[in-house]
Write an enzyme that holds these catalytic residues in place. Structure first.
Site, short mmCIF file in Angstrom:
data_model
loop_
_atom_site.label_atom_id
_atom_site.label_comp_id
_atom_site.label_asym_id
_atom_site.label_seq_id
_atom_site.Cartn_x
_atom_site.Cartn_y
_atom_site.Cartn_z
N SER A 47 -1.72 2.17 -2.41
CA SER A 47 -2.41 0.99 -3.20
C SER A 47 -2.47 1.65 -4.62
O SER A 47 -1.16 1.90 -5.10
CB SER A 47 -3.91 0.90 -2.81
OG SER A 47 -4.19 -0.38 -3.68
N ASP B 104 -2.59 -7.34 5.16
CA ASP B 104 -3.13 -6.83 3.66
C ASP B 104 -3.90 -8.05 3.01
O ASP B 104 -3.37 -8.89 2.63
CB ASP B 104 -1.96 -6.41 2.75
CG ASP B 104 -2.49 -5.65 1.71
OD1 ASP B 104 -3.43 -5.93 1.27
OD2 ASP B 104 -1.83 -4.59 1.29
N HIS C 199 -4.82 -3.24 4.62
CA HIS C 199 -4.47 -2.56 3.30
C HIS C 199 -4.54 -1.02 3.49
O HIS C 199 -3.87 -0.44 2.59
CB HIS C 199 -5.42 -3.12 2.10
CG HIS C 199 -4.82 -2.59 0.63
ND1 HIS C 199 -3.82 -3.04 0.30
CD2 HIS C 199 -5.52 -1.82 -0.14
CE1 HIS C 199 -3.83 -2.46 -0.89
NE2 HIS C 199 -4.70 -1.82 -1.14
#
Length: 284
Positions: free
Chosen positions: A98, A226, A256
């Site tokens: 991320s 996700d 995620h």
């Protein structure tokens, strides 16, 4: 994920950095509102062949305090570079999830990455764009939830319903997300001084440079389920702009933050990329 007591399952403390193992230097970078705790299971699997260093970002739980209110990806990368210099790592392998993937691309642009494994990376939007606005508003919607969470007693903050809701946001297979990892995510989110500054900077700053110019060998890992930055919107730029030599892999059945629910698979995918780079160097 087990229920039962509503108190934290383990004694969680802020972690400045996770540093373990020996071998090739490997930097692991966590995501927004997270901490090095999310890498614990992956790091233990990679420590036999890599010297693993997973620092806490500035303004995040365990990381350096913010100096002033402003913070952005460049500043986060500056702080990580200082830590790499302290370790004597001119270059290293990097894996980032991320926000950590976004910072990983910035470090690669600066010549610090031998390889980059970008796991559901942030920053895959243009400025300005609908995608940029959407992700900013999505994180803004978390602010009141986090602020309420800070004020709740531990008996509620770590209760089974809250743990389950957190696990559902981060993972696909809730039962596979370890209780310690989920509770660390709750602690990290409620102790992140960088939350509002990073959201503000993300809404106004220029994003990633042209990805087609990336010279570092890149492995892009997209998470099938996700829920935070879905592939259908946020992976398009990476798929379109990364060099043809970059790996593009859809990791099935994960959310995620796949390090929580699938540490074996994520460790293997990182290790393969590191090993492939060694093989290429020997062939030169």
């Amino acid at each position: 994920m087990t229920s039962g007591t509503t108190q934290p399952a383990t004694s969680l403390a802020p972690m400045t950095a996770l540093h373990t193992g020996s071998g090739d230097p490997l930097l692991l970078l966590h995501g927004f509102l997270m901490s090095p705790h999310c890498w614990e299971d992956v790091a233990s699997r990679l420590s036999a062949t890599c010297e693993v260093f997973a620092p806490a970002f500035a303004g995040h739980w365990g990381g350096p305090d913010l100096s002033g209110w402003y913070i952005d990806v460049n500043l986060l990368a500056d702080r990580v570079e200082e830590q790499l210099d302290e370790l004597g790592w001119r270059t290293c392998h990097i894996a980032g999830n991320s926000l950590g993937g976004w910072v990983g691309f910035e470090l690669a642009r600066r010549g610090r990455a031998r390889t980059l494994t970008a796991i559901a990376p942030a920053g895959g939007w243009h400025n300005p764009s609908l995608a940029q606005l959407r992700v900013g508003l999505e994180f803004l919607s978390l602010v009141p939830i986090v602020e309420i969470g800070k004020r709740l007693p531990a008996s509620i903050r770590f209760s089974a319903p809250v743990r389950r809701a957190t696990a559902m946001l981060l993972s696909k297979n809730v039962a596979a997300a370890p209780r310690r990892g989920v509770e660390a995510a709750i602690m990290s989110a409620t102790h992140c001084a960088a939350m509002l500054p990073l959201i503000a900077s993300g809404l106004r700053m220029a994003v990633l440079d042209d990805l087609s110019t990336v010279r570092t060998p890149v492995r892009l890992l997209m998470c099938e389920y996700d829920r935070i930055i879905p592939n259908r919107m946020y992976a398009k730029r990476f798929l379109r702009e990364l060099p043809e030599t970059a790996d593009r892999i859809l990791v099935h059945g994960v959310g995620h933050v796949p390090m929580l629910e699938a540490p074996d698979r994520i460790a293997t995918l990182i290790a393969e990329h590191v090993y492939a780079s060694r093989t290429r160097l020997r062939a030169v």
